[in-house]
Design a protein around this motif. Structure first.
Motif, PDB file in Angstrom:
ATOM      1  N   SER A  13     -21.940  13.800   1.781  1.00 46.90           N
ATOM      2  CA  SER A  13     -21.095  13.332   2.878  1.00 46.90           C
ATOM      3  C   SER A  13     -21.193  11.822   3.021  1.00 46.90           C
ATOM      4  N   LEU A  14     -22.399  11.286   2.917  1.00 46.06           N
ATOM      5  CA  LEU A  14     -22.603   9.839   3.001  1.00 46.06           C
ATOM      6  C   LEU A  14     -21.840   9.123   1.900  1.00 46.06           C
ATOM      7  N   LEU A  15     -21.902   9.653   0.685  1.00 50.43           N
ATOM      8  CA  LEU A  15     -21.206   9.044  -0.449  1.00 50.43           C
ATOM      9  C   LEU A  15     -19.698   9.034  -0.227  1.00 50.43           C
ATOM     10  N   ILE A  16     -19.160  10.151   0.229  1.00 53.85           N
ATOM     11  CA  ILE A  16     -17.712  10.259   0.443  1.00 53.85           C
ATOM     12  C   ILE A  16     -17.246   9.271   1.513  1.00 53.85           C
ATOM     13  N   TRP A  17     -17.928   9.270   2.656  1.00 48.94           N
ATOM     14  CA  TRP A  17     -17.552   8.369   3.745  1.00 48.94           C
ATOM     15  C   TRP A  17     -17.693   6.909   3.319  1.00 48.94           C
ATOM     16  N   SER A  18     -18.754   6.588   2.605  1.00 47.31           N
ATOM     17  CA  SER A  18     -19.004   5.201   2.189  1.00 47.31           C
ATOM     18  C   SER A  18     -17.957   4.722   1.188  1.00 47.31           C
ATOM     19  N   VAL A  19     -17.629   5.567   0.227  1.00 50.11           N
ATOM     20  CA  VAL A  19     -16.637   5.202  -0.791  1.00 50.11           C
ATOM     21  C   VAL A  19     -15.260   5.013  -0.150  1.00 50.11           C
ATOM     22  N   ILE A  20     -14.907   5.920   0.752  1.00 52.63           N
ATOM     23  CA  ILE A  20     -13.602   5.822   1.417  1.00 52.63           C
ATOM     24  C   ILE A  20     -13.517   4.539   2.239  1.00 52.63           C
ATOM     25  N   LEU A  21     -14.537   4.286   3.060  1.00 50.92           N
ATOM     26  CA  LEU A  21     -14.509   3.081   3.892  1.00 50.92           C
ATOM     27  C   LEU A  21     -14.551   1.824   3.027  1.00 50.92           C
ATOM     28  N   GLY A  22     -15.419   1.798   2.016  1.00 49.50           N
ATOM     29  CA  GLY A  22     -15.504   0.636   1.144  1.00 49.50           C
ATOM     30  C   GLY A  22     -14.185   0.343   0.451  1.00 49.50           C
ATOM     31  N   GLY A  23     -13.526   1.394  -0.022  1.00 47.67           N
ATOM     32  CA  GLY A  23     -12.229   1.220  -0.679  1.00 47.67           C
ATOM     33  C   GLY A  23     -11.167   0.692   0.271  1.00 47.67           C
ATOM     34  N   LEU A  24     -11.165   1.199   1.497  1.00 50.22           N
ATOM     35  CA  LEU A  24     -10.195   0.739   2.494  1.00 50.22           C
ATOM     36  C   LEU A  24     -10.417  -0.730   2.846  1.00 50.22           C
ATOM     37  N   ILE A  25     -11.690  -1.121   2.963  1.00 51.69           N
ATOM     38  CA  ILE A  25     -11.999  -2.515   3.305  1.00 51.69           C
ATOM     39  C   ILE A  25     -11.532  -3.464   2.210  1.00 51.69           C
ATOM     40  N   VAL A  26     -11.878  -3.149   0.967  1.00 53.80           N
ATOM     41  CA  VAL A  26     -11.459  -4.002  -0.150  1.00 53.80           C
ATOM     42  C   VAL A  26      -9.938  -4.026  -0.248  1.00 53.80           C
ATOM     43  N   GLY A  27      -9.304  -2.863  -0.070  1.00 57.75           N
ATOM     44  CA  GLY A  27      -7.842  -2.786  -0.141  1.00 57.75           C
ATOM     45  C   GLY A  27      -7.171  -3.638   0.930  1.00 57.75           C
ATOM     46  N   LEU A  28      -7.688  -3.571   2.161  1.00 57.45           N
ATOM     47  CA  LEU A  28      -7.102  -4.350   3.250  1.00 57.45           C
ATOM     48  C   LEU A  28      -7.289  -5.846   3.030  1.00 57.45           C
ATOM     49  N   LEU A  29      -8.507  -6.249   2.648  1.00 53.87           N
ATOM     50  CA  LEU A  29      -8.760  -7.676   2.449  1.00 53.87           C
ATOM     51  C   LEU A  29      -7.996  -8.240   1.260  1.00 53.87           C
ATOM     52  N   SER A  30      -7.645  -7.399   0.313  1.00 47.88           N
ATOM     53  CA  SER A  30      -6.850  -7.867  -0.829  1.00 47.88           C
ATOM     54  C   SER A  30      -5.435  -8.255  -0.394  1.00 47.88           C
ATOM     55  N   MET A  31      -5.007  -7.739   0.763  1.00 49.21           N
ATOM     56  CA  MET A  31      -3.667  -8.048   1.270  1.00 49.21           C
ATOM     57  C   MET A  31      -3.656  -9.292   2.156  1.00 49.21           C
ATOM     58  N   PHE A  32      -4.845  -9.797   2.500  1.00 49.91           N
ATOM     59  CA  PHE A  32      -4.899 -10.941   3.426  1.00 49.91           C
ATOM     60  C   PHE A  32      -4.125 -12.159   2.941  1.00 49.91           C
ATOM     61  N   PRO A  33      -4.229 -12.570   1.651  1.00 48.15           N
ATOM     62  CA  PRO A  33      -3.486 -13.767   1.218  1.00 48.15           C
ATOM     63  C   PRO A  33      -1.993 -13.701   1.543  1.00 48.15           C
ATOM     64  N   GLN A  34      -1.417 -12.520   1.469  1.00 48.47           N
ATOM     65  CA  GLN A  34       0.003 -12.374   1.797  1.00 48.47           C
ATOM     66  C   GLN A  34       0.242 -12.629   3.284  1.00 48.47           C
ATOM     67  N   PHE A  35      -0.672 -12.131   4.120  1.00 53.83           N
ATOM     68  CA  PHE A  35      -0.546 -12.361   5.563  1.00 53.83           C
ATOM     69  C   PHE A  35      -0.718 -13.843   5.882  1.00 53.83           C
ATOM     70  N   ALA A  36      -1.661 -14.493   5.196  1.00 53.08           N
ATOM     71  CA  ALA A  36      -1.924 -15.907   5.450  1.00 53.08           C
ATOM     72  C   ALA A  36      -0.713 -16.771   5.102  1.00 53.08           C
ATOM     73  N   GLU A  37      -0.019 -16.422   4.029  1.00 58.10           N
ATOM     74  CA  GLU A  37       1.162 -17.176   3.608  1.00 58.10           C
ATOM     75  C   GLU A  37       2.297 -17.051   4.618  1.00 58.10           C
ATOM     76  N   GLN A  38       2.318 -15.946   5.347  1.00 59.15           N
ATOM     77  CA  GLN A  38       3.389 -15.683   6.314  1.00 59.15           C
ATOM     78  C   GLN A  38       2.893 -15.820   7.753  1.00 59.15           C
ATOM     79  N   GLN A  39       1.899 -16.696   7.953  1.00 56.19           N
ATOM     80  CA  GLN A  39       1.265 -16.821   9.261  1.00 56.19           C
ATOM     81  C   GLN A  39       2.264 -17.187  10.359  1.00 56.19           C
ATOM     82  N   GLU A  40       3.148 -18.120  10.079  1.00 54.54           N
ATOM     83  CA  GLU A  40       4.098 -18.569  11.099  1.00 54.54           C
ATOM     84  C   GLU A  40       5.033 -17.445  11.527  1.00 54.54           C
ATOM     85  N   SER A  41       5.577 -16.729  10.553  1.00 54.32           N
ATOM     86  CA  SER A  41       6.486 -15.633  10.889  1.00 54.32           C
ATOM     87  C   SER A  41       5.740 -14.482  11.566  1.00 54.32           C
TER      88      SER A  41
END
Length: 265
Positions: A13-41
């Motif tokens: 259970s620990l492995l499953i929860w950790s892998v899921i959360l870790g993957g979501l965190i990396v996935g979300l932060l990988s999208m940050f540069p796109q948000f930063a480029e569109q900060q004004e809008s």
């Protein structure tokens, strides 16, 4: 013996929860540069949202166009919620399941005291939560590599991780106490999950109106709120004391209740 057995039983259970959360965190932060480029809008779009919604999600104090703002709104919020659910699920079952599964008499026939049973099971909860948050922290550091043009305030990041750990310990301690009182894991699990969800919505509702501001003190999620930590670059001392008090009280209560509990199968 109990610690090793419980840790092995919960490692999948620990492995499953950790892998899921870790993957979501990396996935979300990988999208940050796109948000930063569109900060004004993005800022203009956020301004179009109702003021109550902006306060509920911290959009009035944080910006999706800044690294820590994005982390606080998207990543920290998800880490605190998912981590609290995991912590509650883990702690709510760990004592009650011995009676629920009819194994408590066998366990008590061994040369071990009730206090040792509680202590070793509590140790498993603590270790699992620390591992879970270590994975979340590592995933955050990996995700920050996508934002190479942005400075990472590591001290603020560390404070957010500490706040998340304390929040998870708070819900785990309360659930652990419930596990010492109840005999049916289904009841303990339901009560613990309901507590997390109710606390989450209390935190959101408290930000909608000043008239409801008092509700935030009844929600541990307020104590780990990203906007105040990032803004002040510190964790509120009052919130630290309140979380520590809840954790200590719940753990002591669990030991005391389990010592005097009439255990029968």
């Amino acid at each position: 013996m109990i610690f090793q057995r419980e840790f092995k039983r919960g490692r999948k259970s620990l492995l499953i929860w950790s892998v899921i959360l870790g993957g979501l965190i990396v996935g979300l932060l990988s999208m940050f540069p796109q948000f930063a480029e569109q900060q004004e809008s993005l800022s203009k779009m956020m301004e179009a949202y109702p003021e109550s919604m902006q306060k509920a999600f911290g959009l009035d104090e944080l910006s999706l166009g800044t690294l820590m703002g994005f982390y606080g709104i998207e990543v920290h919020m998800m880490t605190t919620l998912l981590g609290s659910i995991y912590a509650a699920m883990l702690a709510s079952n760990i004592l009650a399941k011995e009676e629920n599964e009819k194994t408590i008499e066998f366990l008590l026939s061994k040369p071990i005291t009730r206090s040792q049973i509680v202590a070793q099971k509590l140790g498993v909860v603590i270790v699992n939560i620390l591992i879970f948050n270590s994975v979340a922290a590592a995933a955050g550091l990996i995700g920050f590599q996508f934002a190479k043009d942005h400075d990472v305030p590591y001290e603020t990041f560390a404070l957010l991780i500490i706040a998340a750990i304390l929040l998870h310990f708070t819900f785990a301690a309360i659930s652990f106490m419930l596990s010492s009182v109840m005999k049916k894991t289904r009841n303990t699990l339901s009560a613990s999950i309901a507590l997390v969800i109710a606390a989450y919505f209390l935190n959101m509702i408290s930000g909608i109106s000043e008239d409801l501001d008092v509700l935030k003190y009844f929600s541990p999620f307020t104590y780990a709120d990203a906007s105040s930590i990032i803004k002040e670059d510190a964790i509120n001392i009052l919130y630290l004391v309140m979380m520590a008090a809840v954790i200590l009280f719940s753990i002591l209560a669990a030991f005391m209740v389990y010592q005097k509990k009439d255990i029968s199968v």
